[in-house]
Design an enzyme around this catalytic site. Structure first.
Site, mmCIF file in Angstrom:
data_model
loop_
_atom_site.group_PDB
_atom_site.id
_atom_site.type_symbol
_atom_site.label_atom_id
_atom_site.label_comp_id
_atom_site.label_asym_id
_atom_site.label_seq_id
_atom_site.Cartn_x
_atom_site.Cartn_y
_atom_site.Cartn_z
ATOM 1 N N ARG A 20 0.834 -1.207 0.000
ATOM 2 C CA ARG A 20 0.000 0.000 0.000
ATOM 3 C C ARG A 20 0.862 1.248 0.000
ATOM 4 O O ARG A 20 1.940 1.257 0.584
ATOM 5 C CB ARG A 20 -0.875 0.054 1.247
ATOM 6 C CG ARG A 20 -1.964 -0.967 1.303
ATOM 7 C CD ARG A 20 -2.890 -0.749 2.496
ATOM 8 N NE ARG A 20 -3.911 -1.765 2.511
ATOM 9 C CZ ARG A 20 -5.023 -1.720 1.792
ATOM 10 N NH1 ARG A 20 -5.249 -0.690 1.022
ATOM 11 N NH2 ARG A 20 -5.903 -2.698 1.849
ATOM 12 N N GLY A 21 0.352 2.298 -0.638
ATOM 13 C CA GLY A 21 0.992 3.617 -0.617
ATOM 14 C C GLY A 21 -0.049 4.655 -0.280
ATOM 15 O O GLY A 21 -1.166 4.330 0.123
ATOM 16 N N PHE A 23 -1.654 6.836 -2.320
ATOM 17 C CA PHE A 23 -2.774 6.900 -3.263
ATOM 18 C C PHE A 23 -2.962 5.597 -4.028
ATOM 19 O O PHE A 23 -3.747 5.542 -4.961
ATOM 20 C CB PHE A 23 -2.538 8.032 -4.276
ATOM 21 C CG PHE A 23 -2.267 9.359 -3.640
ATOM 22 C CD1 PHE A 23 -3.279 10.064 -3.020
ATOM 23 C CD2 PHE A 23 -0.990 9.893 -3.638
ATOM 24 C CE1 PHE A 23 -3.038 11.286 -2.422
ATOM 25 C CE2 PHE A 23 -0.734 11.109 -3.045
ATOM 26 C CZ PHE A 23 -1.758 11.812 -2.430
ATOM 27 N N ALA A 24 -2.225 4.568 -3.642
ATOM 28 C CA ALA A 24 -2.252 3.345 -4.442
ATOM 29 C C ALA A 24 -2.227 2.094 -3.570
ATOM 30 O O ALA A 24 -1.776 2.113 -2.434
ATOM 31 C CB ALA A 24 -1.065 3.323 -5.397
ATOM 32 N N VAL A 26 -1.224 -2.153 -4.254
ATOM 33 C CA VAL A 26 -0.684 -3.134 -5.193
ATOM 34 C C VAL A 26 -1.266 -4.491 -4.825
ATOM 35 O O VAL A 26 -1.196 -4.919 -3.680
ATOM 36 C CB VAL A 26 0.858 -3.183 -5.146
ATOM 37 C CG1 VAL A 26 1.383 -4.223 -6.143
ATOM 38 C CG2 VAL A 26 1.454 -1.817 -5.445
ATOM 39 N N LYS A 41 -0.747 -2.373 -9.750
ATOM 40 C CA LYS A 41 -0.780 -1.175 -8.912
ATOM 41 C C LYS A 41 -2.020 -0.376 -9.295
ATOM 42 O O LYS A 41 -2.192 -0.006 -10.450
ATOM 43 C CB LYS A 41 0.482 -0.338 -9.128
ATOM 44 C CG LYS A 41 0.566 0.893 -8.256
ATOM 45 C CD LYS A 41 1.901 1.607 -8.458
ATOM 46 C CE LYS A 41 2.044 2.797 -7.542
ATOM 47 N NZ LYS A 41 3.363 3.472 -7.741
ATOM 48 N N ASP A 135 14.116 7.754 -6.095
ATOM 49 C CA ASP A 135 13.630 7.132 -4.869
ATOM 50 C C ASP A 135 14.322 5.778 -4.664
ATOM 51 O O ASP A 135 13.676 4.768 -4.393
ATOM 52 C CB ASP A 135 12.109 6.968 -4.908
ATOM 53 C CG ASP A 135 11.510 6.687 -3.527
ATOM 54 O OD1 ASP A 135 12.180 6.983 -2.512
ATOM 55 O OD2 ASP A 135 10.390 6.159 -3.454
#
Length: 198
Positions: A20-21, A23-24, A26, A41, A135
């Protein structure tokens, strides 16, 4: 088992959450016709403003541009009114962060050199195409045991650059940020990396 899988535009069935992120999410995906397992994703476009959505689409261009044995492959993009689906190569071996935790006492030097050389090759290739990842961290290096490879993933902060151009965007993960980014200074994206075989 069939009831736990949801569909993506009739092309993929979605299973368990892999990560998880902001706004997303997976998820594990399975192609309806071939049965191939992939990582999907899912970016919630309703949570992104116009600028963030435009930046996400620019990052997809970078991901499509980079085709290398040590970069996770982006197979396809499915764009719906509310969600952007990025269908990617599935890393069966987890990420470098978990690998480090599992090998608390360290790894054999030749193994570490082999992994490191693959990461550097991927970064060097990106820079040759004028793509900067921005990143790099253990969580964005994933293992493909059957291929004997580690691969760079998550081009969410990536950008195209021109040689000699300075970048100013503060991005990436704070814990891994360069001093220039922490100080709010411009930084050079065009350094060259040379790799010899290990």
């Amino acid at each position: 088992m069939a009831t736990q899988w949801q569909g993506v535009c009739g092309l993929y069935h979605l299973g368990r959450t892999l990560g998880r992120g902001h706004f997303a999410v997976v998820k594990l995906g399975r192609h309806v016709n071939t049965g191939q397992l992939v990582a999907v994703k899912m970016i919630d476009k309703t949570k992104l403003d116009v600028m963030k959505l435009r930046k996400e689409k620019e990052n997809i261009i970078c991901s499509k541009l980079v085709q290398h044995p040590n970069v996770v492959r982006l197979y396809e993009v499915i764009d719906t009114p509310t969600t952007l689906y990025l269908v990617m190569e599935l890393a069966e071996g987890g990420d470098l962060y978990d690998y480090i935790l599992r090998h608390e006492g360290g790894v054999v030097e030749c193994t570490a050199k082999r992994h490191f050389a693959q990461i550097v090759r991927a970064v060097s290739y990106c820079h040759q195409l004028h793509v900067v990842h921005r990143d790099l961290k253990p969580e964005n290096v994933v293992f493909f045991p059957q291929q004997g490879a580690v691969k760079l993933t998550d081009f969410g902060f990536s950008n195209l650059f021109q040689p000699g151009m300075m970048l100013a965007t503060s991005c990436g993960s704070l814990a891994y940020s360069a001093p220039e980014i922490l100080l709010g200074e411009e930084y050079d994206a065009s350094f060259t990396v040379h790799v010899r075989s290990v």
